[in-house]
Design an enzyme around this catalytic site. Structure first.
Site, PDB file in Angstrom:
ATOM      1  N   PHE A 188      17.493   3.861  62.638  1.00 24.75           N
ATOM      2  CA  PHE A 188      16.528   3.992  61.553  1.00 24.75           C
ATOM      3  C   PHE A 188      16.944   3.139  60.361  1.00 24.75           C
ATOM      4  O   PHE A 188      18.115   3.140  59.972  1.00 24.75           O
ATOM      5  CB  PHE A 188      16.419   5.462  61.134  1.00 24.75           C
ATOM      6  CG  PHE A 188      15.270   5.725  60.206  1.00 24.75           C
ATOM      7  CD1 PHE A 188      13.983   5.855  60.690  1.00 24.75           C
ATOM      8  CD2 PHE A 188      15.480   5.835  58.844  1.00 24.75           C
ATOM      9  CE1 PHE A 188      12.921   6.093  59.836  1.00 24.75           C
ATOM     10  CE2 PHE A 188      14.432   6.075  57.976  1.00 24.75           C
ATOM     11  CZ  PHE A 188      13.146   6.204  58.473  1.00 24.75           C
ATOM     12  N   LYS A 197      12.461  -3.807  67.403  1.00 26.19           N
ATOM     13  CA  LYS A 197      13.476  -3.055  68.147  1.00 26.19           C
ATOM     14  C   LYS A 197      13.183  -3.188  69.649  1.00 26.19           C
ATOM     15  O   LYS A 197      12.499  -2.340  70.233  1.00 26.19           O
ATOM     16  CB  LYS A 197      13.454  -1.579  67.744  1.00 26.19           C
ATOM     17  CG  LYS A 197      13.864  -1.308  66.312  1.00 26.19           C
ATOM     18  CD  LYS A 197      13.820   0.186  66.023  1.00 26.19           C
ATOM     19  CE  LYS A 197      14.310   0.502  64.634  1.00 26.19           C
ATOM     20  NZ  LYS A 197      14.267   1.963  64.366  1.00 26.19           N
ATOM     21  N   ASP A 214       8.663  -0.736  66.915  1.00 24.64           N
ATOM     22  CA  ASP A 214       9.656  -0.060  67.744  1.00 24.64           C
ATOM     23  C   ASP A 214       9.027   0.336  69.078  1.00 24.64           C
ATOM     24  O   ASP A 214       8.989  -0.467  69.994  1.00 24.64           O
ATOM     25  CB  ASP A 214      10.369   1.082  67.016  1.00 24.64           C
ATOM     26  CG  ASP A 214       9.444   2.013  66.255  1.00 24.64           C
ATOM     27  OD1 ASP A 214       8.283   2.188  66.654  1.00 24.64           O
ATOM     28  OD2 ASP A 214       9.901   2.594  65.268  1.00 24.64           O
ATOM     29  N   ARG A 258      11.249   2.615  49.768  1.00 27.56           N
ATOM     30  CA  ARG A 258      10.425   1.419  49.999  1.00 27.56           C
ATOM     31  C   ARG A 258      10.731   0.305  49.001  1.00 27.56           C
ATOM     32  O   ARG A 258      10.596  -0.859  49.315  1.00 27.56           O
ATOM     33  CB  ARG A 258       8.939   1.751  49.870  1.00 27.56           C
ATOM     34  CG  ARG A 258       8.371   2.563  50.967  1.00 27.56           C
ATOM     35  CD  ARG A 258       6.846   2.630  50.842  1.00 27.56           C
ATOM     36  NE  ARG A 258       6.282   3.727  51.606  1.00 27.56           N
ATOM     37  CZ  ARG A 258       6.063   3.691  52.910  1.00 27.56           C
ATOM     38  NH1 ARG A 258       6.364   2.619  53.600  1.00 27.56           N
ATOM     39  NH2 ARG A 258       5.547   4.736  53.521  1.00 27.56           N
ATOM     40  N   GLU A 287       2.993  -6.429  60.580  1.00 25.29           N
ATOM     41  CA  GLU A 287       3.709  -5.161  60.698  1.00 25.29           C
ATOM     42  C   GLU A 287       5.067  -5.263  60.023  1.00 25.29           C
ATOM     43  O   GLU A 287       5.674  -6.338  60.017  1.00 25.29           O
ATOM     44  CB  GLU A 287       3.935  -4.831  62.180  1.00 25.29           C
ATOM     45  CG  GLU A 287       2.843  -4.025  62.818  1.00 25.29           C
ATOM     46  CD  GLU A 287       2.972  -2.543  62.533  1.00 25.29           C
ATOM     47  OE1 GLU A 287       3.470  -2.160  61.452  1.00 25.29           O
ATOM     48  OE2 GLU A 287       2.564  -1.763  63.395  1.00 25.29           O
ATOM     49  N   ASP A 288       5.553  -4.170  59.473  1.00 23.14           N
ATOM     50  CA  ASP A 288       6.911  -4.142  58.942  1.00 23.14           C
ATOM     51  C   ASP A 288       7.909  -4.060  60.087  1.00 23.14           C
ATOM     52  O   ASP A 288       8.874  -4.804  60.129  1.00 23.14           O
ATOM     53  CB  ASP A 288       7.108  -2.981  57.963  1.00 23.14           C
ATOM     54  CG  ASP A 288       6.714  -1.619  58.534  1.00 23.14           C
ATOM     55  OD1 ASP A 288       6.127  -1.558  59.643  1.00 23.14           O
ATOM     56  OD2 ASP A 288       6.972  -0.603  57.862  1.00 23.14           O
ATOM     57  N   ASP A 307      10.339   3.234  54.612  1.00 23.28           N
ATOM     58  CA  ASP A 307      10.721   4.431  53.858  1.00 23.28           C
ATOM     59  C   ASP A 307      11.378   5.492  54.734  1.00 23.28           C
ATOM     60  O   ASP A 307      11.308   5.447  55.959  1.00 23.28           O
ATOM     61  CB  ASP A 307       9.470   5.050  53.225  1.00 23.28           C
ATOM     62  CG  ASP A 307       8.580   5.738  54.250  1.00 23.28           C
ATOM     63  OD1 ASP A 307       8.385   6.960  54.142  1.00 23.28           O
ATOM     64  OD2 ASP A 307       8.083   5.054  55.175  1.00 23.28           O
ATOM     65  N   GLY A 309       4.153   0.365  55.053  1.00 19.15           N
ATOM     66  CA  GLY A 309       5.432  -0.321  55.214  1.00 19.15           C
ATOM     67  C   GLY A 309       5.415  -1.824  55.072  1.00 19.15           C
ATOM     68  O   GLY A 309       6.380  -2.413  54.607  1.00 19.15           O
TER      69      GLY A 309
END
Length: 176
Positions: free
Chosen positions: A154, A133, A105, A167, A101-102, A161, A47
């Site tokens: 989401f 998040k 959460d 992506r 990190e993408d 993705d 990601g």
């Protein structure tokens, strides 16, 4: 404009221009923190590849980049388990490490990465994520560089993705 990916509908959420602005801001903050150091940016695949590529374009100081591939999602839900698919191939001993990190959460992936990296005698560890998040986050680890603080819905695009699709979108879309 809504888009369909497999069996889900997504709506526009964050534009490419907004993303670029945040990536530049995070790069500037990283440059300030590591102006006298050569950090190792440990990019979490798959990601974070777009975020990392753009971040490195704006990070003008010396740095090393390495990759690790982990998985914790199935469809739109986290499994709660973190699996290492491609391991770490860089010696992090006596280094400053920045986890790229993408999205953060629950923090389960982040906790697993911290445990992995802390097996080395590192100087420091920082976390840079484009999306965070806060309402889903269940850990106490600090998020040092966060781009967008978003709701616990989401998202897809800009490296993120849905079942391996979406992506390549330059913008981010949220599930409808």
């Amino acid at each position: 404009m809504e888009i369909e990916i497999l069996d889900k509908t997504f709506v526009p959420y964050i534009s490419a221009i907004e993303i670029d602005k945040e990536v530049r801001r995070i790069a500037a903050e990283l440059k300030n923190d590591f102006s006298d150091e050569i950090p190792v940016f440990l990019v979490v695949l798959n990601g974070a590849f777009m975020f990392a590529a753009d971040l490195m374009k704006y990070y003008s100081h010396p740095a090393e980049v390495s990759f690790i591939k982990v998985a914790s999602y199935q469809g739109t839900e986290t499994t709660g388990n973190v699996t290492q698919l491609v391991g770490l191939d860089t010696d992090l001993t006596n280094r400053h490490v920045v986890l790229i990190e993408d999205i953060v959460d629950t923090g389960n992936t982040l906790m697993a990465l911290h445990q992995l990296v802390n097996r080395f005698k590192i100087k420091s560890i920082k976390v840079a994520t484009l999306f965070f998040k806060p309402e889903a986050y269940t850990k106490d680890l600090p998020i040092d560089f966060a781009g967008f603080r978003i709701s616990n819905k989401f998202i897809v695009g800009y490296g993120l993705d849905y079942n391996q699709q979406g992506r390549n979108l330059s913008e981010v879309y949220q599930i409808k």
